[in-house]
Design a protein around this motif. Structure first.
Motif, mmCIF file in Angstrom:
data_model
loop_
_atom_site.group_PDB
_atom_site.id
_atom_site.type_symbol
_atom_site.label_atom_id
_atom_site.label_comp_id
_atom_site.label_asym_id
_atom_site.label_seq_id
_atom_site.Cartn_x
_atom_site.Cartn_y
_atom_site.Cartn_z
ATOM 1 N N LEU A 35 38.039 -7.058 3.624
ATOM 2 C CA LEU A 35 39.060 -8.079 3.411
ATOM 3 C C LEU A 35 40.312 -7.424 2.854
ATOM 4 C CD1 LEU A 35 36.999 -11.009 1.830
ATOM 5 C CD2 LEU A 35 38.301 -11.128 3.945
ATOM 6 N N ASN A 36 41.361 -7.426 3.650
ATOM 7 C CA ASN A 36 42.646 -6.911 3.188
ATOM 8 C C ASN A 36 43.754 -7.572 4.016
ATOM 9 O OD1 ASN A 36 42.770 -5.548 5.679
ATOM 10 N ND2 ASN A 36 41.909 -3.663 4.801
ATOM 11 N N GLU A 37 44.978 -7.177 3.753
ATOM 12 C CA GLU A 37 46.105 -7.811 4.437
ATOM 13 C C GLU A 37 46.029 -7.634 5.949
ATOM 14 O OE1 GLU A 37 51.020 -7.940 4.342
ATOM 15 O OE2 GLU A 37 49.918 -6.618 2.968
ATOM 16 N N HIS A 123 42.022 -14.094 -0.716
ATOM 17 C CA HIS A 123 42.956 -13.797 0.364
ATOM 18 C C HIS A 123 43.417 -15.101 1.028
ATOM 19 C CE1 HIS A 123 41.975 -9.454 0.241
ATOM 20 N NE2 HIS A 123 40.832 -9.923 -0.232
ATOM 21 N N HIS A 124 44.731 -15.296 1.017
ATOM 22 C CA HIS A 124 45.319 -16.551 1.507
ATOM 23 C C HIS A 124 46.107 -16.327 2.798
ATOM 24 C CE1 HIS A 124 44.878 -19.033 -2.289
ATOM 25 N NE2 HIS A 124 44.596 -17.814 -2.727
ATOM 26 N N ILE A 125 46.055 -17.307 3.688
ATOM 27 C CA ILE A 125 46.920 -17.344 4.863
ATOM 28 C C ILE A 125 47.575 -18.719 4.923
ATOM 29 C CG2 ILE A 125 45.783 -15.582 6.254
ATOM 30 C CD1 ILE A 125 44.133 -17.753 7.595
ATOM 31 N N VAL A 141 42.126 -20.227 2.155
ATOM 32 C CA VAL A 141 41.475 -19.089 1.517
ATOM 33 C C VAL A 141 40.405 -18.556 2.464
ATOM 34 C CG1 VAL A 141 40.152 -18.272 -0.467
ATOM 35 C CG2 VAL A 141 41.882 -20.067 -0.773
ATOM 36 N N VAL A 142 40.457 -17.256 2.735
ATOM 37 C CA VAL A 142 39.567 -16.623 3.715
ATOM 38 C C VAL A 142 38.544 -15.738 3.006
ATOM 39 C CG1 VAL A 142 39.479 -15.051 5.695
ATOM 40 C CG2 VAL A 142 41.375 -16.666 5.468
ATOM 41 N N HIS A 143 37.291 -15.790 3.488
ATOM 42 C CA HIS A 143 36.265 -14.870 2.997
ATOM 43 C C HIS A 143 35.377 -14.462 4.169
ATOM 44 C CE1 HIS A 143 32.772 -17.912 2.108
ATOM 45 N NE2 HIS A 143 33.355 -18.170 3.244
ATOM 46 N N VAL A 144 34.354 -13.658 3.881
ATOM 47 C CA VAL A 144 33.426 -13.210 4.916
ATOM 48 C C VAL A 144 32.153 -14.035 4.829
ATOM 49 C CG1 VAL A 144 32.091 -11.280 5.834
ATOM 50 C CG2 VAL A 144 34.349 -10.868 4.845
ATOM 51 N N ALA A 145 31.733 -14.576 5.960
ATOM 52 C CA ALA A 145 30.485 -15.337 6.034
ATOM 53 C C ALA A 145 29.811 -15.017 7.361
ATOM 54 C CB ALA A 145 30.753 -16.833 5.921
ATOM 55 N N ILE A 151 37.340 -19.606 6.855
ATOM 56 C CA ILE A 151 38.132 -20.328 5.855
ATOM 57 C C ILE A 151 37.168 -21.120 4.976
ATOM 58 C CG2 ILE A 151 39.812 -22.170 5.489
ATOM 59 C CD1 ILE A 151 41.000 -21.337 8.275
ATOM 60 N N LYS A 152 37.202 -20.860 3.675
ATOM 61 C CA LYS A 152 36.263 -21.535 2.781
ATOM 62 C C LYS A 152 36.931 -22.641 1.948
ATOM 63 C CE LYS A 152 36.645 -18.582 -1.335
ATOM 64 N NZ LYS A 152 35.868 -17.896 -2.405
ATOM 65 N N GLU A 153 38.245 -22.586 1.826
ATOM 66 C CA GLU A 153 38.970 -23.550 0.993
ATOM 67 C C GLU A 153 40.426 -23.538 1.410
ATOM 68 O OE1 GLU A 153 39.489 -26.212 -0.411
ATOM 69 O OE2 GLU A 153 38.282 -26.073 -2.253
#
Length: 370
Positions: A35-37, A123-125, A141-145, A151-153
């Motif tokens: 997870l990075n830019e 990490h936001h988009i 808010v992005v994460h790994v799943a 997008i989790k939130e």
């Protein structure tokens, strides 16, 4: 205002260590994604391209439904409804945001990924959807799943609501409308009906009477802000600012201020709001359109034209930019530029010659020939 340079994705592959017995070390799926830019921005750009290419599926499927369901699990009414057919239908409809965005684009609007940022380790988009001088801004808010980005939130500017709160209370509203149609949520339906019948004062009164019970519903604020503007337009900004005392987010207030000031022709206020919004959303060329609108409404046609021309260089030639150019050329009596711009209607919007002629005669003929 320049568009941000598109970022090229670089995938970082974890090295697989080989033991003496030639057995591969076990690798967790999440380790294959960093997870990075670069990776998160590439994910956002894929969503943007899909929407602009008439494909809602990628955005619809970008949400981590498991994580979102866990976030709203404390609401027993919503959670239990997911075992019913109607509850499952309501749930699925909340993840069709891609369909909404594609529809807005197809109706002459635009969709854009405007900013990546990291805050508190998350990490936001930011995405912006535009259509017909309306603006929707979503901060996800992005994460790994399950080995992919999800997008989790999020935060929905227009409603001053988190994504999970919006889904929870949209579900609750629909459930209550089905199971208790005469209950508290019926007042929201009544208010919406009153507004659609141009009875804004009655709607405003009704919403205020039941404010304490309804204010958790983001739909309440959508109706309330509309009723506030239609009932007391002269005090709209004052009323909007007072919502901060009830926890209404500054980003939401700024979004609604932008729509108001641009259409009222308050150039200075529009510029001030745009400057503040850029700190949150990034430098989005759609703001040129709103600044152009405020200048046009104020009668500053040359300044408005400059804004529209710059917007046209940095955005697709959407309907409102094209129409704004025509308005300015008509007011400035620049027939050559007017005719050149009109000629784009057929290729850009699929208009027939008869439709173009009708539009000119209806909206521009007296000005451009004077």
């Amino acid at each position: 205002m320049n568009l941000a340079q598109k970022i090229i994705i670089t995938l970082v592959i974890c090295t697989i260590a080989v033991a003496c017995g030639h057995k591969k070390q076990t690798e967790t799926p999440e380790e294959s994604i960093i997870l990075n830019e670069e990776t998160v921005s590439a994910f956002a750009l894929k969503i943007e391209n899909a929407v602009l290419n008439d494909n809602p599926v990628m955005l619809n499927q970008a949400f981590d439904e498991v994580a979102i369901r866990d976030s709203i699990s404390s609401n027993s009414i919503v959670l239990s409804s997911l075992d019913t057919d109607f509850g499952k239908t309501f749930w699925r409809e909340n993840f069709k945001i891609g369909n909404y965005c594609v529809t807005m684009v197809n109706q002459g609007g635009d969709f854009k990924f405007t900013r990546y940022y990291e805050k508190d380790g998350e990490h936001h988009i930011v995405f912006r959807t535009y259509c017909d001088y309306g603006l929707r801004i979503d901060d996800y808010v992005v994460h790994v799943a399950d080995s992919v980005l999800k997008i989790k939130e999020g935060f929905i500017y227009n409603l001053s609501s988190s994504l999970t709160h919006q889904i929870e209370y949209d579900m609750l509203y629909r459930i209550m409308q089905r199971t208790d149609p005469e209950g508290i949520t019926s007042h929201l339906t009544q208010a919406a009906d009153l507004l659609d019948r141009d009875e804004s004062k009655q709607a405003f009164r009704l919403l205020n009477e039941h404010r304490a019970m309804l204010k958790e519903y983001p739909y309440f604020w959508q109706l309330y802000i509309r009723a506030l503007f239609e009932t007391v337009p002269g005090k709209f900004i004052e009323g909007l600012e007072q919502l901060a005392d009830e926890g209404f987010d500054e980003r939401a207030i700024l979004t609604h201020k932008l729509l108001y000031f641009a259409n009222m022709g308050d150039v200075k206020a529009t510029e001030e709001v745009i400057t503040k919004l850029i700190d949150y959303t990034g430098d989005d060329p759609i703001y040129l359109l709103f600044y152009g609108r405020s200048n046009y409404m104020a009668g500053y046609y040359k300044d408005a034209l400059t804004c529209y021309e710059n917007a046209a260089q940095n955005l697709p030639l959407i309907w409102d930019i094209w129409y704004g150019l025509l308005e300015c050329y008509a007011e400035l009596n620049d027939k050559a530029k007017f005719d050149q711009t009109v000629a784009l209607a057929e290729s850009n919007f699929g208009m027939t010659q008869d439709e173009i002629k009708e539009l000119i005669e209806k909206d521009f003929l007296p000005k451009i020939t004077r």
